[in-house]
Design a protein around this motif. Structure first.
Motif, short mmCIF file in Angstrom:
data_model
loop_
_atom_site.label_atom_id
_atom_site.label_comp_id
_atom_site.label_asym_id
_atom_site.label_seq_id
_atom_site.Cartn_x
_atom_site.Cartn_y
_atom_site.Cartn_z
N UNK A 22 0.82 -1.19 0.00
CA UNK A 22 0.00 0.00 0.00
C UNK A 22 0.86 1.26 0.00
N UNK A 23 1.94 1.23 0.77
CA UNK A 23 2.82 2.39 0.84
C UNK A 23 3.52 2.62 -0.49
N UNK A 24 3.85 1.52 -1.18
CA UNK A 24 4.49 1.65 -2.49
C UNK A 24 3.53 2.28 -3.50
N UNK A 25 2.25 1.91 -3.44
CA UNK A 25 1.24 2.47 -4.34
C UNK A 25 1.08 3.97 -4.09
N UNK A 26 1.05 4.36 -2.84
CA UNK A 26 0.92 5.79 -2.50
C UNK A 26 2.14 6.55 -3.00
N UNK A 27 3.33 5.98 -2.81
CA UNK A 27 4.55 6.64 -3.29
C UNK A 27 4.55 6.74 -4.81
N UNK A 28 4.11 5.68 -5.49
CA UNK A 28 4.05 5.71 -6.96
C UNK A 28 3.05 6.75 -7.45
N UNK A 29 1.92 6.87 -6.77
CA UNK A 29 0.93 7.89 -7.12
C UNK A 29 1.50 9.30 -6.95
N UNK A 30 2.27 9.50 -5.89
CA UNK A 30 2.89 10.80 -5.67
C UNK A 30 3.93 11.11 -6.73
N UNK A 31 4.68 10.10 -7.15
CA UNK A 31 5.66 10.29 -8.21
C UNK A 31 4.96 10.64 -9.52
N UNK A 32 3.86 9.94 -9.82
CA UNK A 32 3.10 10.22 -11.04
C UNK A 32 2.53 11.63 -11.02
N UNK A 33 1.98 12.04 -9.88
CA UNK A 33 1.44 13.40 -9.76
C UNK A 33 2.53 14.45 -9.93
N UNK A 34 3.70 14.19 -9.37
CA UNK A 34 4.81 15.14 -9.50
C UNK A 34 5.27 15.24 -10.95
N UNK A 35 5.29 14.10 -11.66
CA UNK A 35 5.67 14.12 -13.08
C UNK A 35 4.65 14.90 -13.90
N UNK A 36 3.36 14.69 -13.64
CA UNK A 36 2.32 15.44 -14.35
C UNK A 36 2.44 16.93 -14.08
N UNK A 37 2.69 17.28 -12.83
CA UNK A 37 2.82 18.69 -12.46
C UNK A 37 4.01 19.32 -13.18
N UNK A 38 5.11 18.59 -13.28
CA UNK A 38 6.29 19.12 -13.96
C UNK A 38 6.02 19.33 -15.44
N UNK A 39 5.31 18.38 -16.06
CA UNK A 39 4.97 18.54 -17.48
C UNK A 39 4.03 19.72 -17.67
N UNK A 40 3.09 19.89 -16.75
CA UNK A 40 2.17 21.03 -16.84
C UNK A 40 2.93 22.34 -16.71
#
Length: 135
Positions: free
Chosen positions: A1-19
């Motif tokens: 579960x912690x890995x999924x939350x960390x992966x979601x945060x990484x994905x959100x950070x990547x989207x934010x950077x592209x934006x």
């Protein structure tokens, strides 16, 4: 579960950077479209349009380079497949516009930039949806 939350945060950070990288690029695209929309331009207006379009093209290359550098293999694959679909859509759009121009229905210069910007929008939309739905 912690890995999924960390992966979601990484994905959100990547989207934010592209934006963050994409907002200036999109703004330059709209400015280049506005500057190039007048078919009867003076030499100074053409110079500004060419300069803005050149900066827009370089900004796209810069944003793509940064996005690919940040992405893992899965995200790179999604981006490349989304680009391929958008490229095909742009080719079809330009072919249809060329045929309509040859028939005298529309003028190609009126639609060429809109078709290219539409291709970028298709690419970004497909990449975003695939990232959200398949992660």
């Amino acid at each position: 579960m912690a890995e999924q939350i960390q992966q979601d945060q990484v994905t959100r950070a990547a989207r934010r950077a592209v934006l963050i990288d994409g907002i200036p690029v999109s703004t330059l695209g709209v400015i280049a479209l506005a500057l190039g929309s007048n078919p009867h331009q003076s030499a100074a207006q053409k110079s500004w349009w060419i300069a803005t379009t050149t900066v827009f093209t370089l900004a796209i290359a810069w944003a793509l380079w940064r996005a690919f550098r940040r992405a893992d293999e899965y995200l790179r694959r999604i981006q490349l497949e989304s680009m391929a679909i958008a490229f095909a859509a742009v080719l079809v759009g330009l072919q249809v516009a060329t045929l309509l121009d040859a028939a005298g229905i529309i003028q190609l210069h009126q639609l060429a930039q809109l078709i290219l910007l539409g291709g970028v929008a298709i690419w970004l939309t497909i990449a975003d949806l695939r990232t959200r739905l398949h992660r």
